[in-house]
Design a protein around this motif. Structure first.
Motif, PDB file in Angstrom:
ATOM      1  N   ASN A 197       1.456  -3.569  -5.874  1.00  0.00           N
ATOM      2  CA  ASN A 197       2.829  -3.275  -6.278  1.00  0.00           C
ATOM      3  C   ASN A 197       3.609  -4.599  -6.280  1.00  0.00           C
ATOM      4  O   ASN A 197       4.316  -4.915  -5.323  1.00  0.00           O
ATOM      5  CB  ASN A 197       3.475  -2.266  -5.328  1.00  0.00           C
ATOM      6  N   PRO A 198       3.463  -5.390  -7.335  1.00  0.00           N
ATOM      7  CA  PRO A 198       4.124  -6.696  -7.385  1.00  0.00           C
ATOM      8  C   PRO A 198       5.635  -6.613  -7.254  1.00  0.00           C
ATOM      9  O   PRO A 198       6.246  -7.496  -6.645  1.00  0.00           O
ATOM     10  CB  PRO A 198       3.720  -7.240  -8.770  1.00  0.00           C
ATOM     11  N   GLU A 199       6.242  -5.579  -7.804  1.00  0.00           N
ATOM     12  CA  GLU A 199       7.700  -5.433  -7.709  1.00  0.00           C
ATOM     13  C   GLU A 199       8.141  -5.317  -6.260  1.00  0.00           C
ATOM     14  O   GLU A 199       9.082  -5.985  -5.815  1.00  0.00           O
ATOM     15  CB  GLU A 199       8.155  -4.199  -8.491  1.00  0.00           C
ATOM     16  N   GLY A 235       0.823  -1.197   0.000  1.00  0.00           N
ATOM     17  CA  GLY A 235       0.000   0.000   0.000  1.00  0.00           C
ATOM     18  C   GLY A 235       0.855   1.243   0.000  1.00  0.00           C
ATOM     19  O   GLY A 235       2.088   1.175   0.123  1.00  0.00           O
ATOM     20  N   VAL A 236       0.205   2.372  -0.122  1.00  0.00           N
ATOM     21  CA  VAL A 236       0.906   3.648  -0.156  1.00  0.00           C
ATOM     22  C   VAL A 236       0.414   4.513   0.993  1.00  0.00           C
ATOM     23  O   VAL A 236      -0.784   4.566   1.288  1.00  0.00           O
ATOM     24  CB  VAL A 236       0.714   4.353  -1.526  1.00  0.00           C
ATOM     25  N   LYS A 237       1.360   5.150   1.670  1.00  0.00           N
ATOM     26  CA  LYS A 237       1.040   6.020   2.792  1.00  0.00           C
ATOM     27  C   LYS A 237       0.746   7.422   2.256  1.00  0.00           C
ATOM     28  O   LYS A 237       1.578   8.033   1.589  1.00  0.00           O
ATOM     29  CB  LYS A 237       2.211   6.055   3.776  1.00  0.00           C
ATOM     30  N   VAL A 238      -0.441   7.927   2.556  1.00  0.00           N
ATOM     31  CA  VAL A 238      -0.838   9.251   2.083  1.00  0.00           C
ATOM     32  C   VAL A 238      -0.436  10.327   3.084  1.00  0.00           C
ATOM     33  O   VAL A 238       0.106  11.364   2.729  1.00  0.00           O
ATOM     34  CB  VAL A 238      -2.361   9.297   1.836  1.00  0.00           C
ATOM     35  N   ARG A 239      -0.714  10.073   4.363  1.00  0.00           N
ATOM     36  CA  ARG A 239      -0.361  11.045   5.410  1.00  0.00           C
ATOM     37  C   ARG A 239       0.090  10.310   6.660  1.00  0.00           C
ATOM     38  O   ARG A 239      -0.339   9.182   6.926  1.00  0.00           O
ATOM     39  CB  ARG A 239      -1.569  11.933   5.759  1.00  0.00           C
ATOM     40  N   SER A 240       0.949  10.961   7.423  1.00  0.00           N
ATOM     41  CA  SER A 240       1.390  10.431   8.714  1.00  0.00           C
ATOM     42  C   SER A 240       1.389  11.567   9.724  1.00  0.00           C
ATOM     43  O   SER A 240       1.339  12.745   9.375  1.00  0.00           O
ATOM     44  CB  SER A 240       2.784   9.807   8.605  1.00  0.00           C
ATOM     45  N   TRP A 241       1.457  11.206  10.995  1.00  0.00           N
ATOM     46  CA  TRP A 241       1.513  12.206  12.061  1.00  0.00           C
ATOM     47  C   TRP A 241       2.501  11.755  13.125  1.00  0.00           C
ATOM     48  O   TRP A 241       2.365  10.664  13.642  1.00  0.00           O
ATOM     49  CB  TRP A 241       0.128  12.434  12.680  1.00  0.00           C
TER      50      TRP A 241
END
Length: 419
Positions: free
Chosen positions: A266-268, A245-251
């Motif tokens: 993201n198979p790679e 997965g992809v992280k959009v926002r963090s805190w």
């Protein structure tokens, strides 16, 4: 090959409970609540170690029993092991352990012989979780196995830092070398961005004769993407559940806990992670943080958490399997149903995503791979079938802010009276 669907019940062994194991004081942990709900919905009896009786985890409808045991992370390992054994005897039957932090994962691995009579957990190599949780240990393993990671220095003296300051490429980041330093006397608080040589040397003067830090290449956010991999590997280091997965926002922004993320195939990256795990021989749940550096087109491994991540409920496959369910099924001798990950799902941590959203909007940063619309949203705290953890979180989260405003009002009122 027969693949289970989400309509097919997951055949969990309801005679084997699960226990959330945590070391340290962090009561607002949505990962533990997620694990209690995930297995509890399958009918698995769930238990948890909590700081007190009024943590969100302690009030979940799916919790069979809580064990109030405040810890700091500074206890002797023998004391912690004995505490776990007491809990095991109280539960009275073999129980699957689910660590929510590195200290707990390392403790279980390094004291497997004492704990194995009461508990079930992956047979990971004794020293491996500690090495993976260490910034230096992880970097050395990446170099050894050809896995890209940011350039790093592990200074042993102020003089070495002084020499490095003259040739380093700034900005750079400083982190604590060992994962457990945050419980003791951390050299830095979280990931610290350092703009130039003068700032580096000023900070280094407070790190003592043996700096417990890593100085790491800074990957500029405008040239990078934050990716996450969660997976469960069996005793042969074969992935039984793998998610990307992809992280959009963090805190805090760009350096803290995931506040908002999406499932993106993201198979790679999945192949890179699986190959690395096979090479080092790890088994169990993993939570990996990668950063894709668009300057050289490589994924670089930043963090390896040898346990479930707080945002693990982002990921589920078509058969309804997440990493916690995969571990329980595998350790109890059940087959883990296969299925593609549910792409496009979104995960939101309600109490931290709002301030994160404001910060990211000010910075103008966006995540290129985030879908325009989610196929479904998993909230960290709100669940229709289990609302008490949300309200408990809200009360504990808001109370310090209200107290701060009250104290500020009183101080200003007192000042006005004096005038």
């Amino acid at each position: 090959m027969l693949v289970a669907s989400r309509s097919t019940p997951i055949a969990a062994d309801r005679s084997v409970p699960g226990l959330i194991v945590k070391i340290g004081d962090y009561p607002l942990h949505h990962g533990g609540v997620g694990a209690i709900r995930s297995l509890g919905r399958l009918g698995v009896p769930m238990y948890a170690i909590t700081e007190d009786r009024w943590t969100p985890a302690a009030v979940s409808r799916y919790l069979r029993g809580g064990f109030v045991w405040p810890t700091t992370g500074r206890e002797r390992p023998e004391e912690l092991v004995e505490g776990l054994l007491r809990i095991g005897r109280s539960i009275g039957r073999p129980t699957v352990l689910l660590p929510t932090d590195e200290e707990a994962a390392v403790l279980v691995a390094e004291h497997a012989e004492q704990l194995s009579g009461n508990f079930l957990f992956p047979p990971v190599e004794r020293e491996l979780p500690r090495r993976l949780a260490s910034k230096q240990g992880l970097h050395e393993l990446c170099v050894e196995h050809g896995v890209p990671s940011p350039e790093a220095l592990f200074p042993s003296s102020y003089e070495e830092i002084e020499e490095y300051a003259g040739r380093a490429r700034f900005p750079l980041v400083a982190k604590n070398r060992e994962a457990f330093e945050r419980r003791r006397r951390p050299a830095v608080h979280g990931t610290t961005r350092i703009a130039g040589p003068r700032e580096l040397l000023a900070l280094a003067r407070g790190w003592g004769p043996s700096p417990g830090v890593i100085l790491q290449e800074y990957l500029p956010r405008e040239q990078a993407e934050d990716w996450i991999v969660h997976a469960y590997f069996d005793a042969e280091s074969t992935p039984l559940a793998m998610f990307t997965g992809v992280k959009v926002r963090s805190w805090p922004p760009h350096a803290g806990m995931t506040a908002n993320a999406y499932v993106v195939d993201n198979p790679e990256l999945a192949d890179m992670a699986a190959q690395f795990i096979k090479q080092i021989g790890f088994c169990g749940i993993i939570d990996l943080d990668w950063r894709f550096d668009r300057r050289d087109g490589r994924y670089k491994l930043l963090d390896f958490n040898p346990r479930m991540g707080a945002q693990f409920r982002l990921f589920e496959n078509e058969a309804g399997i997440d990493v916690v369910r995969a571990q329980h099924l595998d350790l109890t001798g059940r087959k883990v149903p296969e299925g593609e990950q549910l792409a496009g799902r979104r995960f939101v941590v309600e109490n931290i995503d709002l301030p994160a959203l404001a910060a990211y909007r000010r910075s103008g940063y966006t995540t290129p791979h985030a879908p325009a619309r989610a196929s479904g949203t998993e909230l960290a705290w709100v669940a229709r079938d289990d609302m008490k953890p949300f309200f408990t979180m809200l009360a504990r989260f808001v109370r310090p802010g209200v107290r701060h405003l009250w104290q500020l009002w009183r101080s200003r009122r007192a000042a006005a009276l004096v005038e």
